[in-house]
Design an enzyme around this catalytic site. Structure first.
Site, PDB file in Angstrom:
ATOM      1  N   SER A  69       0.903  -1.274  -0.031  1.00 39.27           N
ATOM      2  CA  SER A  69      -0.078  -0.058   0.058  1.00 39.27           C
ATOM      3  C   SER A  69       0.965   1.395  -0.064  1.00 39.27           C
ATOM      4  O   SER A  69       1.719   1.483  -0.990  1.00 39.27           O
ATOM      5  CB  SER A  69      -0.927   0.037   1.310  1.00 39.27           C
ATOM      6  N   ASP A 281      -3.190   6.673  -3.041  1.00 37.21           N
ATOM      7  CA  ASP A 281      -2.075   5.758  -2.553  1.00 37.21           C
ATOM      8  C   ASP A 281      -1.497   4.825  -3.351  1.00 37.21           C
ATOM      9  O   ASP A 281      -1.897   4.542  -4.471  1.00 37.21           O
ATOM     10  CB  ASP A 281      -2.555   5.306  -1.024  1.00 37.21           C
ATOM     11  N   ASP A 283      -1.426   1.467  -3.824  1.00 33.75           N
ATOM     12  CA  ASP A 283      -2.125   0.432  -4.488  1.00 33.75           C
ATOM     13  C   ASP A 283      -3.563   0.775  -4.762  1.00 33.75           C
ATOM     14  O   ASP A 283      -4.514  -0.085  -5.028  1.00 33.75           O
ATOM     15  CB  ASP A 283      -2.179  -0.871  -3.518  1.00 33.75           C
ATOM     16  N   ASP A 285      -6.329   2.079  -3.291  1.00 31.27           N
ATOM     17  CA  ASP A 285      -7.480   2.018  -2.507  1.00 31.27           C
ATOM     18  C   ASP A 285      -7.845   3.297  -1.316  1.00 31.27           C
ATOM     19  O   ASP A 285      -8.596   3.168  -0.787  1.00 31.27           O
ATOM     20  CB  ASP A 285      -7.398   0.505  -1.518  1.00 31.27           C
ATOM     21  N   GLU A 376     -12.773   6.251   6.473  1.00 29.44           N
ATOM     22  CA  GLU A 376     -11.794   6.558   7.399  1.00 29.44           C
ATOM     23  C   GLU A 376     -11.275   7.941   7.018  1.00 29.44           C
ATOM     24  O   GLU A 376     -11.147   8.178   5.749  1.00 29.44           O
ATOM     25  CB  GLU A 376     -10.601   5.567   7.241  1.00 29.44           C
ATOM     26  N   ALA A 377     -10.980   8.786   7.966  1.00 30.88           N
ATOM     27  CA  ALA A 377     -10.450  10.060   7.470  1.00 30.88           C
ATOM     28  C   ALA A 377      -9.147  10.073   6.431  1.00 30.88           C
ATOM     29  O   ALA A 377      -9.137  10.829   5.807  1.00 30.88           O
ATOM     30  CB  ALA A 377     -10.137  10.687   8.859  1.00 30.88           C
ATOM     31  N   ASN A 378      -8.612   8.848   6.550  1.00 29.75           N
ATOM     32  CA  ASN A 378      -7.249   8.734   5.710  1.00 29.75           C
ATOM     33  C   ASN A 378      -7.585   8.372   4.233  1.00 29.75           C
ATOM     34  O   ASN A 378      -6.870   8.244   3.399  1.00 29.75           O
ATOM     35  CB  ASN A 378      -6.289   7.806   6.271  1.00 29.75           C
ATOM     36  N   SER A 504      -1.093   1.203  17.716  1.00 33.95           N
ATOM     37  CA  SER A 504      -1.070   0.982  16.477  1.00 33.95           C
ATOM     38  C   SER A 504      -1.139  -0.468  15.933  1.00 33.95           C
ATOM     39  O   SER A 504      -0.725  -1.405  16.728  1.00 33.95           O
ATOM     40  CB  SER A 504       0.066   1.459  15.680  1.00 33.95           C
ATOM     41  N   ARG A 511      -0.408   5.477  19.139  1.00 31.93           N
ATOM     42  CA  ARG A 511      -1.121   6.456  18.560  1.00 31.93           C
ATOM     43  C   ARG A 511      -1.840   7.586  19.309  1.00 31.93           C
ATOM     44  O   ARG A 511      -2.881   7.128  20.174  1.00 31.93           O
ATOM     45  CB  ARG A 511      -1.657   6.340  17.155  1.00 31.93           C
TER      46      ARG A 511
HETATM   47  C1  16G Z   1      -4.323  -0.282   7.930  1.00 31.92           C
HETATM   48  C2  16G Z   1      -5.753  -0.228   7.386  1.00 31.92           C
HETATM   49  C3  16G Z   1      -6.315   1.118   7.721  1.00 31.92           C
HETATM   50  C4  16G Z   1      -5.912   1.762   8.975  1.00 31.92           C
HETATM   51  C5  16G Z   1      -4.632   1.646   9.109  1.00 31.92           C
HETATM   52  C6  16G Z   1      -4.367   2.115  10.769  1.00 31.92           C
HETATM   53  C7  16G Z   1      -7.042  -1.862   5.871  1.00 31.92           C
HETATM   54  C8  16G Z   1      -7.041  -2.181   4.629  1.00 31.92           C
HETATM   55  N1  16G Z   1      -5.845  -0.715   6.111  1.00 31.92           N
HETATM   56  O1  16G Z   1      -3.655   0.363   7.040  1.00 31.92           O
HETATM   57  O2  16G Z   1      -7.816   0.948   7.444  1.00 31.92           O
HETATM   58  O3  16G Z   1      -6.447   3.104   8.921  1.00 31.92           O
HETATM   59  O4  16G Z   1      -4.204   0.173   9.095  1.00 31.92           O
HETATM   60  O5  16G Z   1      -3.134   1.900  10.989  1.00 31.92           O
HETATM   61  O6  16G Z   1      -7.570  -2.168   6.883  1.00 31.92           O
HETATM   62  P1  16G Z   1      -2.642   1.876  12.405  1.00 31.92           P
HETATM   63  O7  16G Z   1      -3.229   0.840  13.337  1.00 31.92           O
HETATM   64  O8  16G Z   1      -1.036   1.772  12.542  1.00 31.92           O
HETATM   65  O9  16G Z   1      -3.027   3.295  13.092  1.00 31.92           O
HETATM   66 MG    MG Z   2      -3.815   1.288   0.343  1.00 35.24          MG
END
Ligand code: 16G
Ligand code: MG
Length: 548
Positions: A69, A281, A283, A285, A376-378, A504, A511
């Site tokens: 990703s 991003d 990949d 998505d 998600e906000a991202n 995380s 976080r």
């Molecule tokens: C992963 C998740 C994404 C989430 C992120 C949080 C998928 C496909 N991707 O990239 O949705 O926002 O983890 O990362 O589920 P973190 O737990 O390190 O904050």
């Molecule tokens: Mg991605």
């Protein structure tokens, strides 16, 4: 299959994909993800698991996507896709982790145990679709995946370089032919075709212009948009940047994650005042939009903005089509800006659910509505529609009064443009463009819906991040003792203050998120909460400092 034929599982492992590292690896929020050179045996073993999963699902097709990703080029990863195009069922994550970590010598017996445990009928056919992103390590890993599939006598089908959502789409279509044709062309036909179908229904007017700049993150999404661009004949003029040539590096100082986290524009993109830019991003998505104003200040239109835009438009169409009894709802995570949540509930009057971080949680919650919008906000998100909703809309599109019919037909195009299996930057881009075009809006009107509360994200390194436990969709923590009451006390001192902490799922850190009425206040609150985490949860290294 008699156990003796599992010998080949070991043979492939030893001869072609031996386990060369003892580093423990875990199937996390988005599969396995780490340095590419640690992954070959893991991907091979996931090929084995995909076959077992396919057999447990009665021979339905399973997907395997090779990607890391938004991570930088040296990383890679693998994730499994379930038959309906969803992420791998959570209870299998532990099995995946076990299979990935056993020694080569124990692989045959562990595979046998797994087959027993999940009660797989190994005499059934098995089908696995394999896709990969543009990383130079991906072909080698895709080959390891195919070997895993072959070792257990499944049938691999390789899709080559595709976006993650394209692979999800193809898996879904293969198992449900009413959804579309399981090929990259089938994807273009359905999703891009639906966008082209609106051309007569939604003339261009007002502040909407058909020019869109795109930051492709030097990944696969931009490459696919370059294919799509040629077929759009004027409906949308895509100016594509960061397509991977000219020495541009994957996700390096560009792409949706960089733009969202750093709140700065990516390198490699030309800018014009108030010109909307979509940033994908690696990949394909995730997507966020942004623009620079006439003072070159950046304004971000993130996943929350996209969610509210789509939800408000679908609400409008549902109302106009007089489709009664359909429930529309929006799903967010704790990271959603408080101003967006307030806008959705109080102005759009749409119900909101808040769930834990990670697409699978959002997707699942969205299925509870007839029309479920999740983001998600991202920038990861999509819309899902229930059977009842699709049927009702289709009936009105055929039999309704002229005005109702018009709205229902637009809704049908909107549904076809949506990749319901998973968040999809390309599909989301067409959805956003459709709404802006329908409303005659440019970025400024889009931005006017509400004003974001200033926010800040920080990370804190601790001895063991699992010392932090959370509840209430990660908005409150239950351990270590005293941390939540300390956060409550800190937050209380701020106007419109809100803060939470969570371990995380993808990095070895805790976080911290905060928001407040001014940027200075949000920054200070985040730093104070980070100090509290450091003090109460076993911080490592230097204690976080307060802003100067
Ligand atoms: C992963 C998740 C994404 C989430 C992120 C949080 C998928 C496909 N991707 O990239 O949705 O926002 O983890 O990362 O589920 P973190 O737990 O390190 O904050
Ligand atoms: Mg991605």
């Amino acid at each position: 299959m008699p156990p003796s034929s599992l010998r080949v599982v070991y043979a492939f492992a030893r001869e072609m994909h031996p386990k060369t590292s003892d580093v423990f690896i875990q199937y996390g929020t988005a599969g396995f993800r780490t340095k590419a050179n640690l992954l070959e045996h893991v991907v091979y073993r996931m090929g084995l698991l995909a076959v077992i999963r396919s057999r447990v699902k009665n021979g339905r097709t399973i997907g395997m996507m090779i990607t890391a990703s938004h991570n930088l080029e040296p990383d890679n990863g693998v994730k499994l896709v379930d038959p309906d195009g969803e992420m791998l069922e959570q209870s299998w994550e532990e099995i995946a982790t076990r299979l990935a970590n056993v020694s080569d010598n124990d692989l045959e017996s562990t595979t046998e145990q797994v087959i027993k445990q999940v009660n797989a009928d190994m005499s059934l056919k098995a089908s696995v679709f394999i896709g990969m992103d543009t990383r130079y390590t991906s072909p080698r890993l895709a080959a390891a995946a195919a070997n895993g599939v072959i070792a257990l006598k499944g049938t691999p089908k390789e899709f080559g370089i595709v976006t993650t959502p394209m692979l999800h789409f193809c898996v879904k279509c293969r198992n449900d032919n009413t959804y579309g044709t399981p090929t990259e062309e089938g994807y273009y036909e359905k999703i891009v075709g639906a966008f082209k179908n609106i051309r007569d229904k939604l003339p261009v007017y007002g502040d909407y212009n058909t020019t869109l700049y795109v930051d492709g993150a030097n990944g696969v999404g931009g490459k696919k948009l370059n294919i799509i661009r040629k077929s759009l004949d004027g409906e949308l003029d895509l100016n594509l940047y960061n397509l991977g040539g000219n020495g541009g590096k994957l996700n390096l100082n560009c792409g949706a994650d960089f733009v969202k986290v750093s709140q700065t524009p990516p390198v490699g993109v030309e800018h014009a005042p108030f010109q909307r830019v979509a940033s994908l991003d690696g990949d394909g998505d995730r997507i966020v939009y942004y623009y620079l104003d006439d003072k070159e200040k950046m304004h971000l239109l993130d996943g929350d903005r996209i969610a509210t835009l789509l939800a408000s438009y679908v609400t409008e169409l549902l109302r106009a089509s007089e489709a009664s009894g359909l429930r529309l709802g929006l799903v967010q995570t704790a990271y959603a800006n408080g101003a967006s949540t307030r806008y959705i509930t109080e102005e759009l009057k749409v119900p909101v659910s808040c769930v834990k971080t990670g697409v699978k949680h959002l997707h699942h919650a969205a299925l509870a509505y007839d029309v479920g919008v999740y983001f998600e906000a991202n920038g990861h998100g999509t819309v899902v529609y229930s059977k009842a909703a699709k049927n009702a809309i289709s009936k009105i599109a055929q039999e309704g009064e002229p005005e109702q019919r018009k709205a229902a037909q637009l809704l049908q195009n909107f549904i076809d443009m949506t990749n319901e299996t998973v968040g999809d930057a390309i599909s989301d881009l067409f959805l956003v463009e459709t709404v802006l075009r329908a409303r005659g809006h440019g970025v400024r009107q889009w931005m006017e819906a509400y004003t974001d509360l200033p926010c800040r994200q920080l990370k804190v390194t601790v001895q063991d991040r699992n010392a932090i436990s959370t509840t209430d969709a990660e908005r409150r923590c239950t351990a270590p003792e005293g941390l939540q009451s300390k956060i409550d006390e800190l937050v209380a001192a701020y106007t419109s203050g809100r803060a939470f902490v969570r371990p995380s799922g993808t990095e070895d850190v805790v976080r911290v998120y905060s928001e407040a009425d001014t940027q200075e206040a949000a920054d200070k609150l985040a730093a104070e909460v980070a100090q509290a985490v450091f003090d109460l949860a076993g911080g490592v290294g230097e204690r976080p400092a307060l802003p100067a």
